[in-house]
Design a protein around this motif. Structure first.
Motif, PDB file in Angstrom:
ATOM      1  N   ILE A 159       0.846  -1.205   0.000  1.00 24.72           N
ATOM      2  CA  ILE A 159       0.000   0.000   0.000  1.00 24.72           C
ATOM      3  C   ILE A 159       0.876   1.249   0.000  1.00 24.72           C
ATOM      4  O   ILE A 159       0.607   2.212  -0.738  1.00 24.72           O
ATOM      5  CB  ILE A 159      -0.934  -0.004   1.222  1.00 24.72           C
ATOM      6  N   TYR A 160       1.927   1.231   0.808  1.00 31.27           N
ATOM      7  CA  TYR A 160       2.838   2.387   0.866  1.00 31.27           C
ATOM      8  C   TYR A 160       3.457   2.661  -0.503  1.00 31.27           C
ATOM      9  O   TYR A 160       3.527   3.819  -0.950  1.00 31.27           O
ATOM     10  CB  TYR A 160       3.938   2.125   1.897  1.00 31.27           C
ATOM     11  N   GLU A 161       3.884   1.612  -1.183  1.00 31.00           N
ATOM     12  CA  GLU A 161       4.493   1.789  -2.509  1.00 31.00           C
ATOM     13  C   GLU A 161       3.484   2.374  -3.491  1.00 31.00           C
ATOM     14  O   GLU A 161       3.838   3.199  -4.347  1.00 31.00           O
ATOM     15  CB  GLU A 161       5.030   0.452  -3.019  1.00 31.00           C
ATOM     16  N   ARG A 162       2.226   1.972  -3.365  1.00 36.71           N
ATOM     17  CA  ARG A 162       1.191   2.515  -4.242  1.00 36.71           C
ATOM     18  C   ARG A 162       0.939   3.989  -3.935  1.00 36.71           C
ATOM     19  O   ARG A 162       0.778   4.805  -4.849  1.00 36.71           O
ATOM     20  CB  ARG A 162      -0.105   1.708  -4.090  1.00 36.71           C
ATOM     21  N   VAL A 163       0.937   4.339  -2.647  1.00 36.36           N
ATOM     22  CA  VAL A 163       0.767   5.739  -2.240  1.00 36.36           C
ATOM     23  C   VAL A 163       1.873   6.602  -2.838  1.00 36.36           C
ATOM     24  O   VAL A 163       1.617   7.689  -3.357  1.00 36.36           O
ATOM     25  CB  VAL A 163       0.760   5.852  -0.689  1.00 36.36           C
ATOM     26  N   ILE A 164       3.106   6.097  -2.769  1.00 35.84           N
ATOM     27  CA  ILE A 164       4.254   6.847  -3.300  1.00 35.84           C
ATOM     28  C   ILE A 164       4.182   6.923  -4.819  1.00 35.84           C
ATOM     29  O   ILE A 164       4.417   7.983  -5.426  1.00 35.84           O
ATOM     30  CB  ILE A 164       5.570   6.195  -2.855  1.00 35.84           C
ATOM     31  N   GLU A 165       3.866   5.784  -5.460  1.00 36.89           N
ATOM     32  CA  GLU A 165       3.805   5.736  -6.924  1.00 36.89           C
ATOM     33  C   GLU A 165       2.746   6.693  -7.464  1.00 36.89           C
ATOM     34  O   GLU A 165       2.958   7.366  -8.490  1.00 36.89           O
ATOM     35  CB  GLU A 165       3.503   4.307  -7.373  1.00 36.89           C
ATOM     36  N   GLU A 166       1.622   6.776  -6.757  1.00 39.70           N
ATOM     37  CA  GLU A 166       0.536   7.654  -7.208  1.00 39.70           C
ATOM     38  C   GLU A 166       0.692   9.082  -6.690  1.00 39.70           C
ATOM     39  O   GLU A 166      -0.156   9.937  -6.951  1.00 39.70           O
ATOM     40  CB  GLU A 166      -0.811   7.078  -6.741  1.00 39.70           C
ATOM     41  N   ARG A 167       1.772   9.312  -5.977  1.00 38.62           N
ATOM     42  CA  ARG A 167       2.090  10.642  -5.441  1.00 38.62           C
ATOM     43  C   ARG A 167       0.933  11.218  -4.621  1.00 38.62           C
ATOM     44  O   ARG A 167       0.582  12.399  -4.738  1.00 38.62           O
ATOM     45  CB  ARG A 167       2.474  11.598  -6.574  1.00 38.62           C
ATOM     46  N   GLN A 168       0.339  10.335  -3.822  1.00 43.51           N
ATOM     47  CA  GLN A 168      -0.732  10.800  -2.948  1.00 43.51           C
ATOM     48  C   GLN A 168      -0.167  11.715  -1.877  1.00 43.51           C
ATOM     49  O   GLN A 168       0.943  11.532  -1.406  1.00 43.51           O
ATOM     50  CB  GLN A 168      -1.449   9.601  -2.317  1.00 43.51           C
ATOM     51  N   CYS A 169      -0.946  12.690  -1.495  1.00 40.43           N
ATOM     52  CA  CYS A 169      -0.500  13.688  -0.531  1.00 40.43           C
ATOM     53  C   CYS A 169      -0.414  13.078   0.875  1.00 40.43           C
ATOM     54  O   CYS A 169      -1.381  12.478   1.360  1.00 40.43           O
ATOM     55  CB  CYS A 169      -1.459  14.874  -0.525  1.00 40.43           C
ATOM     56  N   VAL A 170       0.738  13.255   1.524  1.00 42.22           N
ATOM     57  CA  VAL A 170       0.903  12.761   2.892  1.00 42.22           C
ATOM     58  C   VAL A 170       1.460  13.841   3.823  1.00 42.22           C
ATOM     59  O   VAL A 170       1.723  13.580   4.997  1.00 42.22           O
ATOM     60  CB  VAL A 170       1.837  11.526   2.934  1.00 42.22           C
ATOM     61  N   SER A 171       1.640  15.057   3.278  1.00 50.62           N
ATOM     62  CA  SER A 171       2.181  16.135   4.111  1.00 50.62           C
ATOM     63  C   SER A 171       1.811  17.481   3.494  1.00 50.62           C
ATOM     64  O   SER A 171       1.335  17.562   2.352  1.00 50.62           O
ATOM     65  CB  SER A 171       3.700  16.021   4.221  1.00 50.62           C
ATOM     66  N   LEU A 172       2.055  18.541   4.243  1.00 48.62           N
ATOM     67  CA  LEU A 172       1.782  19.888   3.739  1.00 48.62           C
ATOM     68  C   LEU A 172       2.617  20.212   2.508  1.00 48.62           C
ATOM     69  O   LEU A 172       2.228  21.053   1.691  1.00 48.62           O
ATOM     70  CB  LEU A 172       2.063  20.920   4.838  1.00 48.62           C
TER      71      LEU A 172
END
Length: 444
Positions: free
Chosen positions: A377-390
């Motif tokens: 899931i983490y790799e998918r979040v990074i690959e899709e450049r999902q926002c995780v910070s300001l």
């Protein structure tokens, strides 16, 4: 025995010999060459005095001339050339009060710490091994040159070096040498924190970091890391564990790559357990709050050992969050990355894996399965450049000001509220959408 000397080393030795003096490569470079390793540096010992060495080379630096050491510069490379010497009385467990230069190579080799580091070599004479270093290498043994107690009285840090070389090479420590360590470990209290730190890190990033156990058994950690001794003496009566806290730490060190931050994180990840241990009515141990207690303890220890700020920050964050629960859902992972930090979160997979491998077999497959799910899931979040910070939020403070919001506390609060929306619903991370959301927030 033939050792292939680098061209510049041979140049220095032959120049010194051509002028009527002796010169040899000496110490760790000889040891590593025999082991088939590439030495980090090459030290040279000679019968020539420092002033005579300086006269033979165009560019030299007086790096330790009072102890007989001159650095010879050949191009941009420097090579330490030290005159044969006999050390006088040691007053600070590190430096001799005075040194006497000698023309006898054996006298110089006699002052060195371990037999494997007391060998010299040049192409004319071959290997000079006056104290059985080659035999000790064949026996895989760390042994002091001469009387162990004398060597450790000269420099107490040599006791840690003995364990460190043992861990790096996979050698045993000779019985007399180990007995002297047990007797004299208390002298490490006179050694600077910076020198202790250096040896501890070298041990931890070695192929055998669990040889820290030898430091415990010989009384070294009682002086330099008493918190670890408490861990070795703290049981873990729980289905998830099969070792004491300390043995669990030692096993976990072996299960993570040879990286300073990761090895230090494993050393300290459960350091808070002794002070948080409770036992229920069924005899089962619990360690509620050990991560926070461990973070506090780790920070104190790392500061005490004079670690740099970046290392302290990374290690303490990993200790604090090594047991942080993350659900195998995208929004849970995004929130965890935000809370723990984008820079730290990737390290956690190695930490958690090592932690699991050092536990009992109880629920191990389930633990690994969940960890793999979270990683995917983490790799998918990074690959899709999902926002995780300001930093990756589609709206900035300037955008809000341009939309009519006044600078002040409300601005920061609004950005954080928008981030919480995006962490839950990543598809909402669009500037226009977020500006509309901002209009709906109360002004209080």
């Amino acid at each position: 025995m033939h050792i292939s000397l680098p061209e510049k080393v041979e140049n220095i030795i032959s120049t010194i010999e051509a002028n009527g003096f002796e010169a040899y490569a000496v110490g760790g470079c000889v040891r590593d060459s025999i082991l088939g390793r590439i030495p980090d540096d090459w030290d040279i010992t000679t019968s020539a005095s420092p002033q005579q060495v300086k006269a033979l080379f165009r560019h030299t630096i007086d790096t330790g001339i009072q102890h007989g050491t001159v650095t010879v510069m050949l191009g941009r490379e420097g090579f330490e050339v030290t005159t044969y010497r006999i050390d006088g009385e040691y007053e600070d467990s590190r430096h001799p009060k005075e040194v006497t230069f000698t023309s006898n190579l054996r006298e110089d080799l006699k002052r060195r710490d371990f037999t494997i580091n007391a060998m010299a070599y040049n192409n004319r004479t071959g290997l000079v091994d006056a104290f059985g270093g080659l035999e000790d290498m064949e026996r895989k043994l760390i042994r002091c040159v001469g009387e162990s107690q004398e060597r450790f009285e000269e420099d107490a840090l040599r006791m840690m070096r003995a364990v460190r070389f043992s861990a790096q090479l996979g050698y045993a420590i000779e019985e007399g040498t180990e007995q002297a360590i047990r007797k004299m470990a208390g002298n490490l209290g006179h050694i600077s924190a910076e020198r202790i730190q250096t040896e501890l890190v070298k041990l931890l990033v070695s192929p055998h970091p669990d040889y820290l156990r030898i430091c415990y058994e010989t009384g070294i950690t009682k002086v330099i890391l008493p918190e670890f001794d408490r861990c070795m003496e703290t049981a873990q009566n729980h289905p998830h564990h099969c070792y004491t806290v300390g043995e669990h730490i030692l096993h976990s060190l072996r299960e993570v790559e040879r990286d300073k931050v990761l090895r230090l994180a494993m050393l300290f990840h459960d350091i808070g357990k002794p002070e948080t241990r409770t036992t229920d009515e069924n005899g089962r141990d619990h360690f509620h709050g050990h991560s926070a207690a461990g973070e506090t303890a780790a920070r104190q220890i790392l500061r005490r050992l004079r670690f740099d700020n970046d290392t302290v920050y990374k290690v303490c964050r990993l200790v604090l969050y090594h047991d942080y629960p993350v659900e195998a859902r995208a929004k849970s992972v995004r929130r965890a990355v935000h809370k723990i930090g984008e820079d730290i979160f990737p390290y956690l997979f190695a930490v958690k894996r090592a932690d699991i491998l050092a536990q009992s077999d109880y629920c191990r497959e389930e633990k690994f399965h969940k960890l793999e799910e979270i990683h995917a899931i983490y790799e998918r979040v990074i690959e899709e450049r999902q926002c995780v910070s300001l930093h990756t939020l589609a709206v900035t403070g300037r955008d809000l000001i341009e939309a009519g919001m006044k600078p002040g506390p409300r601005l920061g609060k609004t950005l954080e509220m928008l981030l919480q929306i995006v962490l839950e619903y990543p598809e909402e991370n669009e500037k226009e959408k977020l500006l509309e959301y901002a209009k709906t927030f109360p002004e209080g």
